[in-house]
Design a protein around this motif. Structure first.
Motif, PDB file in Angstrom:
ATOM      1  N   ALA A  26       0.797  -1.224   0.000  1.00  0.00           N
ATOM      2  CA  ALA A  26       0.000   0.000   0.000  1.00  0.00           C
ATOM      3  C   ALA A  26       0.825   1.269   0.000  1.00  0.00           C
ATOM      4  N   HIS A  27       2.056   1.219  -0.496  1.00  0.00           N
ATOM      5  CA  HIS A  27       2.842   2.446  -0.562  1.00  0.00           C
ATOM      6  C   HIS A  27       3.273   2.729  -1.998  1.00  0.00           C
ATOM      7  N   VAL A  28       3.668   3.968  -2.255  1.00  0.00           N
ATOM      8  CA  VAL A  28       4.132   4.354  -3.583  1.00  0.00           C
ATOM      9  C   VAL A  28       5.460   3.647  -3.868  1.00  0.00           C
ATOM     10  N   SER A  29       5.563   3.040  -5.031  1.00  0.00           N
ATOM     11  CA  SER A  29       6.770   2.300  -5.398  1.00  0.00           C
ATOM     12  C   SER A  29       7.176   2.649  -6.824  1.00  0.00           C
ATOM     13  N   VAL A  30       8.394   2.248  -7.210  1.00  0.00           N
ATOM     14  CA  VAL A  30       8.890   2.493  -8.564  1.00  0.00           C
ATOM     15  C   VAL A  30       9.523   1.213  -9.088  1.00  0.00           C
ATOM     16  N   GLN A  31       9.193   0.870 -10.329  1.00  0.00           N
ATOM     17  CA  GLN A  31       9.727  -0.313 -10.985  1.00  0.00           C
ATOM     18  C   GLN A  31      10.081   0.027 -12.426  1.00  0.00           C
ATOM     19  N   PRO A  32      11.171  -0.554 -12.952  1.00  0.00           N
ATOM     20  CA  PRO A  32      11.507  -0.313 -14.359  1.00  0.00           C
ATOM     21  C   PRO A  32      10.738  -1.249 -15.280  1.00  0.00           C
ATOM     22  N   GLN A  33      10.557  -0.832 -16.501  1.00  0.00           N
ATOM     23  CA  GLN A  33      10.052  -1.723 -17.539  1.00  0.00           C
ATOM     24  C   GLN A  33      11.269  -2.426 -18.138  1.00  0.00           C
ATOM     25  N   GLY A  34      11.485  -3.669 -17.743  1.00  0.00           N
ATOM     26  CA  GLY A  34      12.710  -4.352 -18.128  1.00  0.00           C
ATOM     27  C   GLY A  34      13.764  -4.110 -17.069  1.00  0.00           C
ATOM     28  N   GLU A  35      14.939  -3.641 -17.488  1.00  0.00           N
ATOM     29  CA  GLU A  35      16.023  -3.374 -16.554  1.00  0.00           C
ATOM     30  C   GLU A  35      16.367  -1.895 -16.528  1.00  0.00           C
ATOM     31  N   ALA A  36      16.953  -1.473 -15.407  1.00  0.00           N
ATOM     32  CA  ALA A  36      17.481  -0.117 -15.275  1.00  0.00           C
ATOM     33  C   ALA A  36      18.991  -0.266 -15.099  1.00  0.00           C
ATOM     34  N   ALA A  37      19.718  -0.330 -16.223  1.00  0.00           N
ATOM     35  CA  ALA A  37      21.146  -0.603 -16.200  1.00  0.00           C
ATOM     36  C   ALA A  37      21.938   0.670 -15.952  1.00  0.00           C
ATOM     37  N   LYS A  38      22.983   0.540 -15.171  1.00  0.00           N
ATOM     38  CA  LYS A  38      23.856   1.670 -14.890  1.00  0.00           C
ATOM     39  C   LYS A  38      24.431   2.239 -16.190  1.00  0.00           C
ATOM     40  N   GLY A  39      24.411   3.552 -16.313  1.00  0.00           N
ATOM     41  CA  GLY A  39      24.958   4.197 -17.493  1.00  0.00           C
ATOM     42  C   GLY A  39      24.027   4.239 -18.683  1.00  0.00           C
ATOM     43  N   GLY A  40      22.846   3.634 -18.557  1.00  0.00           N
ATOM     44  CA  GLY A  40      21.916   3.596 -19.684  1.00  0.00           C
ATOM     45  C   GLY A  40      20.666   4.415 -19.435  1.00  0.00           C
ATOM     46  N   TYR A  41      19.635   4.115 -20.228  1.00  0.00           N
ATOM     47  CA  TYR A  41      18.332   4.767 -20.125  1.00  0.00           C
ATOM     48  C   TYR A  41      17.289   3.712 -19.764  1.00  0.00           C
ATOM     49  N   ALA A  42      16.203   4.135 -19.153  1.00  0.00           N
ATOM     50  CA  ALA A  42      15.159   3.187 -18.767  1.00  0.00           C
ATOM     51  C   ALA A  42      13.817   3.898 -18.717  1.00  0.00           C
ATOM     52  N   VAL A  43      12.769   3.113 -18.878  1.00  0.00           N
ATOM     53  CA  VAL A  43      11.411   3.589 -18.636  1.00  0.00           C
ATOM     54  C   VAL A  43      10.993   3.034 -17.282  1.00  0.00           C
ATOM     55  N   ILE A  44      10.594   3.912 -16.381  1.00  0.00           N
ATOM     56  CA  ILE A  44      10.223   3.500 -15.029  1.00  0.00           C
ATOM     57  C   ILE A  44       8.779   3.902 -14.747  1.00  0.00           C
ATOM     58  N   ASN A  45       8.125   3.126 -13.899  1.00  0.00           N
ATOM     59  CA  ASN A  45       6.730   3.390 -13.524  1.00  0.00           C
ATOM     60  C   ASN A  45       6.627   3.653 -12.036  1.00  0.00           C
ATOM     61  N   PHE A  46       6.006   4.765 -11.674  1.00  0.00           N
ATOM     62  CA  PHE A  46       5.668   5.010 -10.285  1.00  0.00           C
ATOM     63  C   PHE A  46       4.244   4.506 -10.058  1.00  0.00           C
ATOM     64  N   LYS A  47       4.126   3.496  -9.203  1.00  0.00           N
ATOM     65  CA  LYS A  47       2.823   2.882  -8.936  1.00  0.00           C
ATOM     66  C   LYS A  47       2.236   3.488  -7.668  1.00  0.00           C
ATOM     67  N   VAL A  48       1.033   4.048  -7.788  1.00  0.00           N
ATOM     68  CA  VAL A  48       0.405   4.769  -6.677  1.00  0.00           C
ATOM     69  C   VAL A  48      -0.935   4.118  -6.345  1.00  0.00           C
ATOM     70  N   PRO A  49      -1.016   3.364  -5.256  1.00  0.00           N
ATOM     71  CA  PRO A  49      -2.304   2.818  -4.817  1.00  0.00           C
ATOM     72  C   PRO A  49      -3.042   3.822  -3.939  1.00  0.00           C
ATOM     73  N   ASN A  50      -4.367   3.741  -3.940  1.00  0.00           N
ATOM     74  CA  ASN A  50      -5.161   4.589  -3.048  1.00  0.00           C
ATOM     75  C   ASN A  50      -5.397   3.831  -1.743  1.00  0.00           C
ATOM     76  N   GLU A  51      -4.933   4.386  -0.641  1.00  0.00           N
ATOM     77  CA  GLU A  51      -5.032   3.710   0.655  1.00  0.00           C
ATOM     78  C   GLU A  51      -6.299   4.053   1.420  1.00  0.00           C
ATOM     79  N   ARG A  52      -7.049   5.030   0.967  1.00  0.00           N
ATOM     80  CA  ARG A  52      -8.183   5.529   1.733  1.00  0.00           C
ATOM     81  C   ARG A  52      -9.506   5.023   1.157  1.00  0.00           C
ATOM     82  N   ASP A  53     -10.482   4.807   2.053  1.00  0.00           N
ATOM     83  CA  ASP A  53     -11.814   4.367   1.630  1.00  0.00           C
ATOM     84  C   ASP A  53     -12.750   5.536   1.356  1.00  0.00           C
ATOM     85  N   ASN A  54     -12.405   6.722   1.867  1.00  0.00           N
ATOM     86  CA  ASN A  54     -13.317   7.866   1.780  1.00  0.00           C
ATOM     87  C   ASN A  54     -12.716   9.050   1.051  1.00  0.00           C
TER      88      ASN A  54
END
Length: 244
Positions: A26-54
Motif C-alpha cells: 500500500a505504498h508508492v513504489s517504482v519499478q523499471p520496464q525491463g532493466e534499469a542498467a547503470k549508465g543507460g536509459y530506462a522507462v520507469i513506472n511510479f505505482k500509486v495505490p489509493n489507501e483511503r476508503d473515503n
C-alpha cells in the motif's frame, strides 16, 4: 467450546493475513520496464495505490535525487492527468553526449486526475542517463488526497533494518550493459516513441507490470482465506457429530 475456539481462531488468522497482505503493497513504489542498467536509459513506472476508503488521490509529486541528477526525464502522458516538470540549476554541471548540462529535473508533479478508493495508477517516465557509481536511486514522493490529507513517502529504507513506516520509492540499478554508452542515444530516441504510445498500450503495460510484493500479498491473502474456511468447516462438522 473447543470447536468454537478453533473456528474463531481460523477466522482471525484469515483476517490477519488479509490485513497484512493489504498493507504490504500500500505504498508508492517504482519499478523499471525491463532493466534499469547503470549508465543507460530506462522507462520507469511510479505505482500509486489509493489507501483511503473515503478519499481519492488527486496529486502525486516525485522529487528526484540531487546526488545523482538525471539530465533526461520525459513523462509519458497519463489520460486525465496534467504533468509539470520542474528543473533546477546544478551545482556541478553534467557532461552528456559531448554537451554540458547545467540544469536537471528536480521534480515531476501530476495533478488534475483522480485515483479512486480500491484503485491504483501508474505514472511512466523515461529517464537517463542513469549513474554508473550507484546501486540504487531514491525518489521522495508526496501523495495528496481529495480530503487535503498529505502522505509523505520520504523515508529511505536501510539495508538490514525494518521497512520504515513511510518508505520512499527505490529504483534498483543493474549491472551496465556492454554497449550501454553506445546505445544511450538510441535508447533516448526510442523513449520518445514509448512516451507517445497509445492509451491502450499504456493500459496493457500497467496491467502486466505488477511488482513482486503484490504477488506475495495475493498469495498471503489466499492462504488466509483457506485457513479461515477450513476452520469454520471443521467447527460445523464437529458440531454436527456432537449433536448426533
Amino acid at each position: 467450546m473447543n470447536v468454537s475456539r478453533i473456528a474463531l481462531a481460523g477466522g482471525v488468522a484469515a483476517s490477519t493475513v488479509l490485513l497484512l497482505a493489504g498493507t504490504a503493497s500500500a505504498h508508492v513504489s517504482v519499478q523499471p520496464q525491463g532493466e534499469a542498467a547503470k549508465g543507460g536509459y530506462a522507462v520507469i513506472n511510479f505505482k500509486v495505490p489509493n489507501e483511503r476508503d473515503n478519499a481519492s488521490t488527486t496529486k502525486l509529486e516525485v522529487n528526484f535525487p540531487t546526488d545523482h541528477p538525471l539530465a533526461s526525464v520525459m513523462p509519458q502522458p497519463v489520460p486525465g492527468w496534467d504533468i509539470e516538470v520542474t528543473t533546477s540549476k546544478l551545482a556541478k554541471p553534467l557532461q552528456m553526449h559531448g554537451k554540458t548540462i547545467n540544469e536537471a529535473v528536480s521534480k515531476v508533479t501530476w495533478t488534475g486526475g483522480k485515483i479512486e478508493p480500491g484503485r491504483f495508477q501508474q505514472f511512466p517516465l523515461s529517464v537517463g542517463q542513469l549513474p554508473e557509481d550507484a546501486d540504487q536511486l531514491v525518489f521522495k514522493a508526496i501523495q495528496t488526497y481529495s480530503n487535503k490529507e498529505v502522505v509523505r513517502w520520504i523515508e529511505e529504507p536501510k539495508e538490514g533494518a525494518d521497512e520504515p513506516e513511510s518508505p520512499a520509492p527505490v529504483l534498483k540499478l543493474t549491472a551496465p550493459a556492454d554497449d550501454a554508452h553506445g546505445a544511450a542515444g538510441a535508447d533516448s530516441k526510442s523513449s520518445d516513441s514509448s512516451a507517445g504510445s497509445s492509451e491502450k498500450s499504456g493500459e496493457t503495460t500497467a496491467a502486466s507490470s505488477s511488482s513482486s510484493e503484490d504477488n506475495t500479498a495475493r498469495a498471503l491473502g489466499i492462504v488466509g482465506i483457506v485457513i479461515g474456511v477450513a476452520g469454520v468447516a471443521f467447527g460445523v462438522l464437529a458440531g454436527r457429530r456432537r449433536t448426533t
